[in-house]
Scaffold this motif. Sequence first.
Motif, short mmCIF file in Angstrom:
data_model
loop_
_atom_site.label_atom_id
_atom_site.label_comp_id
_atom_site.label_asym_id
_atom_site.label_seq_id
_atom_site.Cartn_x
_atom_site.Cartn_y
_atom_site.Cartn_z
N HIS A 197 13.92 17.62 39.21
CA HIS A 197 14.85 16.86 40.04
C HIS A 197 15.34 15.61 39.31
O HIS A 197 16.55 15.35 39.24
N ASN A 198 14.41 14.84 38.78
CA ASN A 198 14.78 13.59 38.12
C ASN A 198 15.67 13.84 36.90
O ASN A 198 16.61 13.07 36.63
N ILE A 199 15.39 14.90 36.16
CA ILE A 199 16.19 15.22 34.98
C ILE A 199 17.60 15.62 35.39
O ILE A 199 18.60 15.16 34.80
N VAL A 200 17.72 16.46 36.40
CA VAL A 200 19.04 16.94 36.80
C VAL A 200 19.84 15.84 37.48
O VAL A 200 21.07 15.76 37.33
N VAL A 201 19.18 14.97 38.23
CA VAL A 201 19.87 13.81 38.83
C VAL A 201 20.46 12.93 37.73
O VAL A 201 21.64 12.55 37.79
N ALA A 202 19.66 12.59 36.74
CA ALA A 202 20.14 11.73 35.65
C ALA A 202 21.28 12.40 34.89
O ALA A 202 22.25 11.74 34.49
N GLY A 246 13.64 23.24 30.50
CA GLY A 246 14.43 24.30 31.13
C GLY A 246 13.65 25.20 32.06
O GLY A 246 14.18 25.66 33.09
N VAL A 247 12.41 25.48 31.75
CA VAL A 247 11.61 26.35 32.62
C VAL A 247 11.43 25.71 33.99
O VAL A 247 11.57 26.37 35.02
N ALA A 248 11.14 24.41 34.03
CA ALA A 248 10.98 23.71 35.30
C ALA A 248 12.28 23.73 36.10
O ALA A 248 12.27 23.90 37.33
N VAL A 249 13.40 23.55 35.41
CA VAL A 249 14.71 23.56 36.08
C VAL A 249 15.02 24.95 36.62
O VAL A 249 15.49 25.11 37.76
N LEU A 250 14.76 25.98 35.84
CA LEU A 250 14.98 27.36 36.30
C LEU A 250 14.09 27.69 37.49
O LEU A 250 14.53 28.36 38.45
#
Length: 455
Positions: A97-102, A127-131
């Motif tokens: 969440h924090n990575i994609v928000v930024a 990327g694995v966490a985001v996927l």
Amino acid sequence: MFALPQLHTMLLFVTGLLLGLYSQVGAQSLTSAQISIISERLAQGAVHSWEYGTRAEALLELNAPTYSVVSFNAVPPPHSIPSNITSALGEVFTIAHNIVVARSLSNITGPQPLIADTSAGDPASIGVAVLLANWTGQGGLDGLDYAGAARDQFDYLFQNVSKTSDGAISHRVDQLQLWSDSVYMVPPFLAYYGVMTQNQTILSEAYTQISLYRKYLRDAAAGNLWKHIQLGQTGNDDGHWSTGNAWAAAGMIRVLGTIQRSPYANSLKSQQNDLTNWVDEIHGAMYPHINSNGLFYNYADNSTTFYDTSSTALLASTVYRLSLLGNIHTYIPLAEQVRKALLASAATVVAVNTTSTAPAPSTTSSALPATGTTMSGLLHFTPEGWLTPVVNPYSYGAQGSDSPEGQAFILELQAAWRDWVADGAQGINSACEAQPHVLMIGAIVVLPLLMIVIG
């Protein structure tokens, strides 16, 4: 029907088998309180791209194995999250969440890394966490486009990052350069992306990238140790960095697990065999250089460098994983000695038998010291819970003090060892590798029955 004395005898026999096996593999394990402290230091220290990704992977393996590619669970995992691991996955989703928000705040569109970095490969580790966040519907809860973020990261690797003439993706942005570290960052993301998007070609590309990196970095003249950095105009490192070899082996393990548990396993048998053999190859190259104190030098074959627990922990974790995923137990006895050395009390005199195929001896120290609420009294941890001694994660030739990746590695070791024990601790005695597995299963089946009859 057995007479009651016979049943008592059988009960004692089976119980003895269980206790005997546990006494071989159960001594010297971190307590839950100590694991929490190590995890807290990891969360505190992880502020760089690869540290976020490595932390996410460690949390999955340790706390949510159902969603880890190195478990015995299917990939893709369930869309619906079991209630008992909601909080465990919450930490992983917070990272995503924090990575994609930024990333969303940057107002950049199109191919781009998940986080700005001078490394082309490190951001892919997240990327694995985001996927996984996308797969489990987190975007429906917070309105973020996780699928788009993962797609942009994928496109960035193939559209923006330089490559060798045969397709090896550069680990650096400023120049075409291959680092052994990258095998942990990029191929596991590609493999997971391929399975999640039902694209066998992308899954196969994860294997291809590993094959290419092995082609350029494996040093046959040094017994198949991997060189650290190659092909760049500046900053190459011909040395055999221990953490780099461990990164490579651990990345291979994750791709192997992803393929094995995917719907494409049957059509990628040769790739699985190669990955299994390549991990074993690194083990065969590295473990002749283990020292009697149970640690590797920062550069495995260079005794003028300092001792390093980070690489030691990560590589040992891959020995347990290779036992589970590849049915290869060659270095299990040595990994057990290494694990015990890493968790030894400060008063322990560590003396590792460096003959890897010898059965693992019983530990020379008792249970871990202290109350379980602190790390005091441990040989390789500071009172605050930092693993030591460690390489500086931001200057690979220098000794450091606090290493977030080292914290992740010790958690991955704990998880791998736990899963190996749960599977029957195969390979604990090299002369009878399969017997502990059989005895454990038999005892688990028989013991409840005997208790019922006696009761």
